[in-house]
Design a protein around this motif. Structure first.
Motif: not given
Length: 217
Positions: A102, A135, A137, A139, A216-217
């Motif tokens: 996150n 896109s 890696n 959000k 970070k996803k």
């Protein structure tokens, strides 16, 4: 340059204050340079990373090969540096690796702005290019368009102040700089004040800068 884009910097500061809020965060500043003015808007413990040694540099290296362990930082910031990197997509991938779960990445990129530090200034991303870049890696939380059509006169006058000494013959460059400041500096300051009207430009088609904030996803 004293007084450079002071309205723009104030807007940038507002968004950075909203993003960098915790004094406990470990932050990596990639491409920090010699005068990271934006640090005053940020809370956290900042590690400065750059290709050259400067007063505030902690680590010297190449952004395409970030020498940090996985999950090392809570947040990363890159101000006016993405367009220098050989492979921006690879940089985004590497940034995701060294961010904690996150973790957030904040990138400030110019759009309507003269070529800077030729020939290493290589890229200008639109809002849609930035979304594509992130896109895989990240959000995206927000992409802020900073500056608009009313800031164009300030950009032109800024370019004249910076550019006239560069095109003048070397023996008279100092004189050219003094003359250009004498003629154009006050109009440049006034043009920046006029850029306050950019709040009326809702098109997002004429940004001076973008600030992209992504998780970070």
């Amino acid at each position: 340059m004293k007084g450079e884009f002071f309205i723009i910097k104030r807007r940038i500061g507002k968004y950075l204050r909203e993003t960098f809020t915790s004094i406990n965060d470990k932050i990596l500043d990639i491409g920090s340079g010699s005068n990271p003015y934006y640090h005053r808007f940020m809370e956290g413990r900042i590690t400065c990373f750059d290709t050259k040694n400067a007063d505030k540099t902690h680590v010297i290296g190449d952004a395409d090969f970030l020498p940090f362990k996985k999950d090392s930082f809570d947040k990363i910031i890159a101000v006016n540096s993405l367009y220098y990197f050989k492979n921006p997509f690879k940089f985004i991938e590497n940034a995701a690796k060294i961010l904690k779960k996150n973790g957030k990445l904040a990138i400030i990129t110019p759009f309507f702005y003269p070529i800077h530090d030729a020939p290493i200034d290589k890229y200008r991303f639109t809002e849609f290019g930035l979304r594509e870049l992130m896109s895989n890696n990240f959000k995206i939380e927000n992409i802020y368009a900073i500056g608009g059509i009313f800031n164009f006169p300030a950009i032109i006058l800024h370019s004249i102040l910076k550019g006239l000494p560069l095109i003048a013959p070397k023996p008279i460059r100092k004189i050219t700089k003094l003359v250009s400041y004498g003629i154009f500096y006050i109009p440049y300051i006034l043009a920046q004040l006029a850029s306050i009207l950019d709040v009326l430009d809702r098109t997002r088609r004429f940004p001076t800068y973008y600030i992209t904030v992504a998780k970070k996803k």
